[in-house]
Design an enzyme around this catalytic site. Structure first.
Site, short mmCIF file in Angstrom:
data_model
loop_
_atom_site.label_atom_id
_atom_site.label_comp_id
_atom_site.label_asym_id
_atom_site.label_seq_id
_atom_site.Cartn_x
_atom_site.Cartn_y
_atom_site.Cartn_z
N LYS A 228 0.84 -1.20 0.00
CA LYS A 228 0.00 0.00 0.00
C LYS A 228 0.87 1.25 0.00
O LYS A 228 1.67 1.46 0.91
CB LYS A 228 -0.91 0.00 1.22
CG LYS A 228 -1.75 1.26 1.41
CD LYS A 228 -2.51 1.21 2.72
CE LYS A 228 -3.15 2.55 3.05
NZ LYS A 228 -3.83 2.53 4.37
N ASP A 233 -2.75 10.44 3.74
CA ASP A 233 -4.17 10.11 3.80
C ASP A 233 -4.90 11.15 4.64
O ASP A 233 -4.81 11.16 5.87
CB ASP A 233 -4.36 8.72 4.40
CG ASP A 233 -5.83 8.31 4.46
OD1 ASP A 233 -6.63 8.94 3.75
OD2 ASP A 233 -6.15 7.38 5.22
N LYS A 240 -10.24 13.05 8.20
CA LYS A 240 -9.72 12.67 9.52
C LYS A 240 -9.64 13.91 10.41
O LYS A 240 -9.36 15.01 9.93
CB LYS A 240 -8.30 12.10 9.40
CG LYS A 240 -8.18 10.77 8.71
CD LYS A 240 -6.71 10.37 8.65
CE LYS A 240 -6.52 9.05 7.93
NZ LYS A 240 -6.98 7.91 8.71
N ASP A 251 1.44 6.27 5.91
CA ASP A 251 0.42 5.40 5.33
C ASP A 251 0.91 4.70 4.07
O ASP A 251 0.18 3.92 3.47
CB ASP A 251 -0.86 6.20 5.05
CG ASP A 251 -2.11 5.35 5.21
OD1 ASP A 251 -2.04 4.31 5.87
OD2 ASP A 251 -3.16 5.74 4.66
N ASP A 310 -12.27 7.08 3.96
CA ASP A 310 -11.05 6.87 4.73
C ASP A 310 -10.66 5.39 4.76
O ASP A 310 -9.66 5.03 5.38
CB ASP A 310 -11.23 7.41 6.16
CG ASP A 310 -9.92 7.60 6.89
OD1 ASP A 310 -8.87 7.64 6.21
OD2 ASP A 310 -9.93 7.70 8.13
N GLU A 312 -9.58 3.76 2.14
CA GLU A 312 -9.12 3.81 0.75
C GLU A 312 -8.00 2.83 0.44
O GLU A 312 -7.81 2.45 -0.71
CB GLU A 312 -8.67 5.24 0.41
CG GLU A 312 -7.24 5.58 0.79
CD GLU A 312 -6.95 5.49 2.28
OE1 GLU A 312 -5.79 5.19 2.63
OE2 GLU A 312 -7.86 5.71 3.10
N ARG A 314 -7.60 -0.31 1.03
CA ARG A 314 -8.04 -1.60 0.48
C ARG A 314 -8.49 -1.46 -0.97
O ARG A 314 -8.47 -2.42 -1.73
CB ARG A 314 -9.14 -2.20 1.36
CG ARG A 314 -10.43 -1.43 1.39
CD ARG A 314 -11.28 -1.75 2.60
NE ARG A 314 -10.66 -1.24 3.82
CZ ARG A 314 -11.16 -1.42 5.05
NH1 ARG A 314 -12.28 -2.12 5.21
NH2 ARG A 314 -10.56 -0.92 6.10
#
Length: 461
Positions: A228, A233, A240, A251, A310, A312, A314
């Site tokens: 990933k 993010d 967030k 992230d 949020d 995202e 996956r």
């Protein structure tokens, strides 16, 4: 900075490891002058405690390093590395007290303790080097440490200097170093090449999303690593709160970890065909950001309802996993800083992983214990499949309720990896919250060394 062992030409200082049970015996075997020095110092052999022993000239000639007790050693790892911050500059060599079965682990810990991130401020770590202990493959340990340094550097670099383009540059530099090939699909080409969810997640940023595809090796079993690469993010339109956004430079920790593992594999010349897929995006907020309630197409043809922008990671992994599965690799692994639920379940020090194959999972757990890279197996729990099936679309990216969040995320990814691939997913944290031996506060690799240890058995190398 490349981690390197010292040599005998560096005139190393002798290090004696002593634990609480063996201190008195060690003292009794020393010359009277040294006995007097140690007793007079009041030295206690707690983990990481150091006693410098001068020679006749007054210069440090030997060092006594505390090795604690069996109980205290059980509660930590990289015990020798705990002493490194207290040592003066110079080269060292363990002369006594190092258990042979821990020599490689402790030597690696020493190298990892030399890491420092000084790109923006601060001084370089002081040069405190170690001669590789007898029986330790120095080149192997240096390669492992270098892979970990790469992972840490990538995670520690803030998002203004580590966006999708910079992550691509890091992967390209790694490919050049090892003679690998690399292809990158960027921006609108993601749509024409059928990576719709990678494009959708990254389209709101002015930093173009992309899929990085690196290959190395021409024979042997096929291993595909998927990491990933969400370089920052914001949470998207499900923004967030500020406190949750502060660490979001990490992230892309899954991408950083698979790139570090790729370096280890290539530097050691493992006889396999390696593929590394990194969907690199920034989850930003703008007028064209994807929305809660949107239903997205995917590379595999499954539709995905968005119930939280949020969730995202996956989504971008899903397209990459589907792409990787099309070549039917012998093993495919994904690594991602995916869910807060994983942190709640096992904390920051353990990397939970999901695997349907018991033999693979058991070997990974054994390897994790051997190399002090702790893992914990979690279940692909089939009864929870219904939770990721919203009815209005094939899949839901963020099931309501919140229970079992790490499991439902893993089940979502498994749908794209497919049933015919030996697939494991690692939900890593990628961050050391406070300094520990060999692990300064900041970005850290999790699971890569355990995987490297297990790969020869898992792939029959």
């Amino acid at each position: 900075m490349s981690p390197r062992f010292a040599t005998q030409a560096d005139a190393p200082i002798a290090v004696h490891l002593v634990d609480a049970e063996g201190l008195q015996s060690w003292i009794d075997q020393q010359p009277a002058r040294l006995q007097t020095w140690v007793r007079g110092s009041g030295f206690k052999p707690a983990l990481g405690k150091v006693l410098l022993i001068p020679g006749a000239s007054g210069a440090v000639e030997e060092v006594l390093v505390g090795y604690g007790t069996a109980a205290t050693r059980k509660r930590s790892r990289f015990h020798l590395a705990a002493a490194v911050p207290a040592l003066p500059e110079g080269a060292y060599q363990v002369a006594s007290g190092l258990p042979s079965d821990l020599a490689e682990q402790e030597a690696l810990g020493w190298l990892l303790a030399s890491y420092g991130f000084d790109r923006y401020a601060g001084s370089k770590p002081k040069p405190v080097t170690l001669v590789a202990p007898d029986g330790v493959d120095a080149a192997k340990v240096e390669a492992i440490a270098a892979g970990e340094f790469l992972t840490r550097d990538l995670i520690n670099t803030p998002a203004n200097d580590m966006g999708p383009e910079e992550l691509e540059a890091a992967a390209s530099a790694l490919a050049t170093q090892h003679g690998a090939t690399i292809e990158v699909t960027r921006g609108e080409d993601l749509l024409t090449q059928n990576f719709p969810m990678i494009h959708t997640v990254g389209r709101a940023s002015d930093r173009a999303p992309r899929l990085i595809d690196m290959r190395w090796g021409e024979s042997g079993p096929k291993l595909t690593l998927v990491g990933k690469g969400v370089c920052f993010d914001t949470g998207g339109l499900n923004l967030k709160p500020g406190a949750s956004m502060g660490l979001m430079k990490k992230d892309m920790g899954g991408a950083a970890t698979v790139l570090g593992l790729a370096h280890m594999i290539m530097a050691l010349g493992l006889p396999l065909q390696l593929r590394v897929l990194v969907p690199a995006v920034e989850n930003a907020v703008s007028g064209n950001a994807f929305r809660p309630g949107d239903i997205l197409p995917s590379r595999k043809g499954l539709s995905v309802e968005i119930n939280n922008t949020d969730a995202e990671g996956r989504l971008v992994l899903a397209d990459a996993l589907a792409y990787g599965a099309e070549e039917n690799p012998d093993m495919m692994l994904s690594m991602a800083t995916l869910t807060g639920a994983a942190r709640v379940a096992v904390g920051a020090d353990l990397a939970p992983f999901f695997c349907d194959d018991d033999a693979t999972a058991n070997r990974l757990m054994q390897a994790a214990a051997t190399v002090a890279d702790p893992l914990w197996r979690m279940p692909f729990w089939d009864p929870y499949e219904a939770q990721i099936e919203p009815g209005i679309a094939d899949l839901d990216n963020a099931p309501k309720g919140g229970f079992g969040g790490a499991i439902t995320a893993a089940l979502f990814l498994r749908r794209f990896a497919g049933e015919d691939v030996n697939y494991s997913h690692f939900d890593v944290y990628g961050w050391q919250p406070s300094a520990a031996p060999a692990r300064p506060k900041g970005g850290v690799g999790m699971g890569a060394r355990a995987l490297l240890e297990a790969l020869p058995d898992l792939l029959g190398l």
